[in-house]
Scaffold this motif. Structure first.
Motif, short mmCIF file in Angstrom:
data_model
loop_
_atom_site.label_atom_id
_atom_site.label_comp_id
_atom_site.label_asym_id
_atom_site.label_seq_id
_atom_site.Cartn_x
_atom_site.Cartn_y
_atom_site.Cartn_z
N GLY A 142 0.83 -1.21 0.00
CA GLY A 142 0.00 0.00 0.00
C GLY A 142 0.86 1.25 0.00
O GLY A 142 0.61 2.20 -0.75
N SER A 150 -4.78 11.40 -5.38
CA SER A 150 -6.04 11.01 -4.74
C SER A 150 -5.94 9.85 -3.74
O SER A 150 -6.54 9.94 -2.67
CB SER A 150 -7.12 10.73 -5.79
N PRO A 151 -5.19 8.78 -4.03
CA PRO A 151 -5.15 7.72 -3.00
C PRO A 151 -4.64 8.25 -1.67
O PRO A 151 -5.23 7.98 -0.62
CB PRO A 151 -4.18 6.68 -3.58
N ALA A 152 -3.56 9.02 -1.77
CA ALA A 152 -2.99 9.56 -0.53
C ALA A 152 -4.01 10.44 0.17
O ALA A 152 -4.19 10.36 1.39
CB ALA A 152 -1.72 10.34 -0.84
N VAL A 209 -7.28 10.46 -0.05
CA VAL A 209 -8.41 9.72 0.52
C VAL A 209 -8.01 9.09 1.85
O VAL A 209 -8.70 9.20 2.85
CB VAL A 209 -8.89 8.64 -0.48
N LEU A 210 -6.85 8.45 1.84
CA LEU A 210 -6.41 7.79 3.07
C LEU A 210 -6.15 8.79 4.18
O LEU A 210 -6.54 8.57 5.33
CB LEU A 210 -5.15 6.96 2.80
N ALA A 233 -0.78 5.90 3.79
CA ALA A 233 -0.44 7.22 3.26
C ALA A 233 0.63 7.81 4.17
O ALA A 233 0.38 8.72 4.94
CB ALA A 233 -1.68 8.11 3.22
N ILE A 280 2.52 1.99 -3.40
CA ILE A 280 1.60 2.55 -4.39
C ILE A 280 1.30 4.01 -4.07
O ILE A 280 1.47 4.90 -4.91
CB ILE A 280 0.29 1.74 -4.44
N VAL A 281 0.86 4.24 -2.84
CA VAL A 281 0.43 5.59 -2.49
C VAL A 281 1.58 6.59 -2.56
O VAL A 281 1.44 7.68 -3.12
CB VAL A 281 -0.20 5.60 -1.08
#
Lengths: 269, 297, 418
Positions: free
Chosen positions: A78, B21-23, B25-26, A142, A81-82
């Motif tokens: 994870g 966006s992934p970052a 959102v998390l 994140a 990717i982030v």
């Protein structure tokens, strides 16, 4: 005077080193001796594996080990990717609000998931991720630290390579995947080692989010094992502790240089 | 021409936001929203069978300020930070200087210093429990050899917090040593040669040249150590559970206890907000004052 | 309900519609291991026997740490929508569980036999009977007992078959037993200091709380005297170490000969029996005004958020696990008491206690046992008492001042419930 200091210094360093490893050494010694011998320091007493047998029977360590392994893997994937996507965005893509976003991301360094345990715990439950490995790992994916590292790494890539790939007709993702990611490999490796060590040893958040042996990692398993109602048995606890730290410790001792380099690299940034 | 630039800019903006966006959102889910939710929770009362939850403004905060345990915990944490930060930095610096110098057994020393870092805090606590056990533990046994009386390290209010502090320092110093090592290795050799030619002693060299050059690293470590002084409480679960009589209770442990042992989420939320405020101020200081001295690319 | 739970319900409903046969009832049970990890196997064995006898019930027994851990886990599971039907939790959690509307009274479960509720030792039911109903069924219960080192008694010229039966004897024998390296007595004051304190208070004639969970008597004269007595054991009479005595390592200290007598849970019995290298005995606690000890340990609770089928299944499981044979087996394996007189009538326990009389001490003490300390807001009120005890023993405050403070705090916390 300085001569004396010069001679004393190595001794001082070594003494400190010995003091520093002594808890580990004592625990190692206690793990292989009966409790009575251990606390009485009978140096010539016989070595025994009984404590390990008792500890082994006392909890599903293999399950815990697998859970921990799964956990650090899921978190690492994870994170890769982030942080790759976000790091690239911050490094090479110009978009409005970028600096403000970067500040928000850096703020996460201070908004630790541990401090927000109560609400994060509610959030994980709401998402139906209570008592799952994903639920334990999600808040950490994140990683502001990781985004920061990737940004630094990507900024260091020569712009010509980027342009060359562009000319060849690669899309943004293509450029990212073909040019930037391979060049940032040392950073990925370093980050992986830091992340795995950190999350292998994480305790408070997994304590709250996991409920059953199916998801429980080693740290939580060890704490449950070590706190029975009616008293602790130092040798058995030492054996259990040795068992749970052995994998990471062995990995560290074998791959010392890489570990130290990894932390060094992360530190320089 | 300018239209092309506009389209290009728009594309970049879209890409940027998609990549981010992934970052986002998390981070929103697990950092920003929970922070807001915690604040919301802290201004309501606790839900019980007899009294449903109701808005109480800042009453939970004033309850905390009136609670002597809260102040004890705050003072404990200040002592905890005040002791672990400088002591582990000094030890880390010494370790780094030694590990970087030409003394024998350098590899062993560096390994020994760094080993505690790869252990989980829970394991570290178990190891030190063996040391701290009164009478039977290693410290008391060694003390007994030289005639010192047995000390109940974990069972006395006067020593419990310091016992906990010792474990934290043991765990942290090796980690900070690495950062210093990294920085030391960036100091060019010719500085040392120059100072040797000038006839400066090693001590002067260290004091006048090395330490100032290490200042950015020191500041970086201080911030890390400060965050750790809030975060590192795992060992309390094994060693003292905050006792005796709250002598070693730290704030994150108290938050956990309030929420999960006393079922009092609103007061836990109020404490969480206070901790976030302090961390926010630290962040503010770091990003404004401290970062003026160091450059990021 | 969370999304996954909704899906789960839909899936279960669909399966139920599709399969006309009787669906299995699945039970999730959280339980604490209080005496060392190897007992998860014993529990697994009991569960397997139950499942063999009841093929339509599947049990998922989850070991979840000590009492505090188990409570936190069971409640976390419930509040996050994860199904759990029953748990073994501290007998004293009852008030808080009722307050949070988490458990159901056994009287309200369909099919429960009132005679069964009365088949347990009354002293063990005390903590579970609140507001006229039964909320907890005893499973792993204990009292405090006094372990003592018979070899040391002989060496000090004391009769190894006559352990102290009054406070005065305890002090005088303790003094005879205390020498350079050994203390006469150790009473633990970390872990569960309130439990030990309760024993002393009862022996001094005073209960520290009312039996409706609403009032505490910490600053009562007799209670203050009790704490002063505890303090005097180290200060004045020198038979106990100063400061606090660590709960976790006390058993080891006893086995190492650091103390001649120790007060501890009967749950330690099997562990002491297996590891002692000396002749040891177990005695009831000494009396002052009267003899006495609080009970301790864990009860079965059934959760509120359950279907009638689940409740019926849980009831069957609990009946099985507390049946005389199972209770006897559990008692022998751990040292906890058999929870019903019938358990002690079984062959297994008769044989065991004939060969090993110390196993009867806790049971015999039930005659003089009282309920364990429990009130509303029990964790915080208890914490106040624990802190007061530790403050007094470490010299941070006088017994009177410390207990006063604890009483004020308790009154503040309990006022909302009165």
């Amino acid at each position: 005077m300085s001569r004396t200091i010069q001679n004393i210094e190595p001794i001082g360093a070594i003494v400190l080193a010995i003091i520093w490893v002594s808890p580990l050494v004592f625990a190692f010694w206690a793990a292989f001796h009966s409790t009575s011998d251990a606390v009485n320091f009978n140096l010539t007493a016989s070595w025994t594996l009984d404590n390990f047998r008792t500890a082994w029977d006392g909890a599903p360590w293999i399950r815990y080990f697998l859970n921990t392994f799964a956990l650090v893997t899921v978190i690492l994937i994870g994170q890769f990717i982030v942080t790759t996507l976000a790091g690239f965005a911050f490094a090479q893509v110009r978009f409005p609000g970028r600096d403000l976003m970067f500040i928000l991301v850096l703020m996460q360094l201070f908004i630790l998931p541990e401090v927000l345990i109560v609400e994060n715990y509610a959030m994980v439950s709401r998402l139906g991720l209570f008592d799952t490995i994903l639920g334990v790992g999600m808040p950490y994916m994140a990683s502001a630290f990781g985004i920061f590292l990737m940004r630094q790494a990507f900024k260091g890539v020569p712009i010509e390579l980027h342009e060359a790939a562009r000319v060849e007709g690669c899309s943004w993702f293509g450029i990212l995947w073909r040019v930037y990611v391979p060049l940032a490999r040392p950073t990925y490796l370093a980050y992986a080692l830091v992340s795995v060590s950190t999350h292998w040893n994480n305790f408070l958040w997994p304590l709250i989010v996991t409920n059953s042996p199916d998801t429980r990692p080693l740290t939580v398993g060890l704490s449950i094992f070590g706190a029975p109602e009616n008293g602790v048995d130092i040798s058995v606890i030492s054996a259990a502790t040795m068992m749970s730290v052995a994998p990471l410790l062995l990995a560290f001792l074998i791959f010392q240089r890489q570990f130290v380099q990894a932390f060094l690299r992360a530190g320089i940034k | 021409m300018s239209r092309f630039v506009q389209i290009e800019r728009r594309r970049q903006a879209i890409y940027g936001w998609i990549l981010l966006s992934p970052a986002l959102v998390l981070l929103s889910t697990f950092a920003f929203y929970p922070s807001v939710a915690t604040f919301w929770s802290s201004i309501f009362s606790r839900q019980t069978r007899r009294r449903p939850s109701e808005y109480v403004g800042f009453e939970n905060y004033s309850d905390l300020f009136a609670d002597p345990t809260f102040w004890k915990v705050v003072i404990n944490n200040l002592i905890y930070a005040g002791a672990t930060i400088p002591i582990s930095i000094v030890i880390a610096l010494a370790m780094a200087l030694w590990a970087n110098s030409k003394i024998p057994a350098r590899g062993f020393i560096r390994t020994a210093y760094f080993t505690p870092t790869v252990l989980p805090m829970i394991a570290a606590a178990n190891l030190w429990l063996f040391f701290y056990t009164p009478g039977l533990g290693v410290l008391d046994q060694i003390g007994g050899l030289v005639g010192l009386p047995s000390v109940n390290w974990l069972g006395q209010p006067s020593t419990a917090l310091w016992a906990v502090i010792m474990v934290t320092i043991w765990k942290e110093a090796g980690f900070f040593m690495i950062f210093y090592l990294a920085a030391l290795q960036t100091i060019p050799e010719d500085l040392k040669e120059a100072s040797d030619i000038e006839g400066a002693s090693r001590w002067t060299y260290t004091r006048r040249i090395v330490l100032p050059l290490l200042m950015p690293t020191t500041l970086f470590i201080m911030v890390n150590a400060l965050i750790n002084s809030v975060k590192l409480i795992d060992h309390l679960f094994i060693l003292t559970k905050g006792g005796p009589n709250d002598a070693s209770k730290l704030i994150l442990y108290y938050i956990w206890e309030m929420a999960f042992a006393f079922f009092d989420a609103p007061h836990a939320a109020a404490m969480t907000i206070l901790v976030l405020l302090v961390l926010g101020i630290v962040a503010g200081i770091k990003f404004t004052i401290l970062d003026k001295r160091t450059h990021y690319q | 309900m969370t999304l996954s739970r909704k899906l789960g319900v839909v899936a279960t409903a669909a399966t139920a519609l599709a399969t006309p046969a009787i669906a299995d009832t699945e039970l999730t049970m959280y339980y604490p291991i209080a005496v060392g990890g190897a007992l998860t196997e014993v529990v697994d064995g009991i569960v397997a026997d139950f499942e063999a006898a009841n093929p339509d019930i599947k049990v998922n027994a989850i070991y979840s740490g000590n009492y505090d851990d188990t409570r936190v886990r069971a409640l976390s599971a419930l509040s996050s929508g994860e199904p759990a039907q029953l748990a073994v939790m501290f007998s004293i959690d009852a008030y808080d569980l009722i307050e949070q509307e988490l458990i159901v009274a056994f009287d309200d479960i369909e099919g429960v036999d009132p005679a069964w509720l009365d088949s347990f030792y009354p002293a063990l039911m005390a903590n579970g009977r609140i507001e006229g109903k039964t909320w907890g069924i005893p499973f792993q219960r204990s009292t405090i007992v006094a372990y003592y080192n018979k070899d040391m008694f002989r060496a000090a010229g004391l009769d190894p078959e006559s352990p102290p039966s009054t406070w005065e004897e305890m002090i005088s024998m303790g003094q005879a037993l205390t020498n350079g390296d050994t203390y006469g007595l150790m009473i633990p004051s970390t872990g569960y200091p309130y439990w030990m304190f309760q024993a002393l208070a009862i022996q001094n004639g005073k209960e520290v709380m009312s039996n409706d969970g609403l009032t505490t008597y910490f600053d009562d004269e007799a209670v203050v005297d009790t704490l002063e007595f505890w303090l005097s054991l180290s200060q004045e009479h020198g038979i106990m170490p100063e400061g606090t005595v660590e709960w976790g390592t006390l058993r080891q200290a006893f086995l190492e000969g650091q103390t001649a007598m120790m007060w501890h849970s009967t749950g330690n019995l099997t562990a002491v029996k297996n590891n002692a290298t000396f002749d040891f005995g177990v005695a009831e606690l000494p009396a002052n005004v009267r003899p006495g000890s609080p009970t301790g340990g864990g009860n079965f609770y059934v959760f509120e958020d359950t279907t009638p089928e689940e409740r019926a299944a849980a009831l069957r499981l609990i009946e099985f696990m507390t049946s005389p044979e199972q209770a006897a087996a559990w008692s022998i394996a751990t040292g906890y008491m058999g929870v019903s007189p019938a358990a002690y009538e079984t062959e297994a326990l008769q044989a065991y206690t004939a060969e090993f009389p110390p196993a009867l001490v806790a049971r015999n003490q039930l005659e003089n046992a009282v309920a364990e300390f429990s009130t509303f807001e029990t964790a915080r009120v208890r914490e106040g008492l624990n802190n007061a005890i530790q403050a007094a023993l470490t010299g941070a405050a006088t017994p009177e001042a410390a207990l006063s403070e604890a009483q004020d705090a308790a009154e503040r916390l309990l006022s909302a419930y009165q």
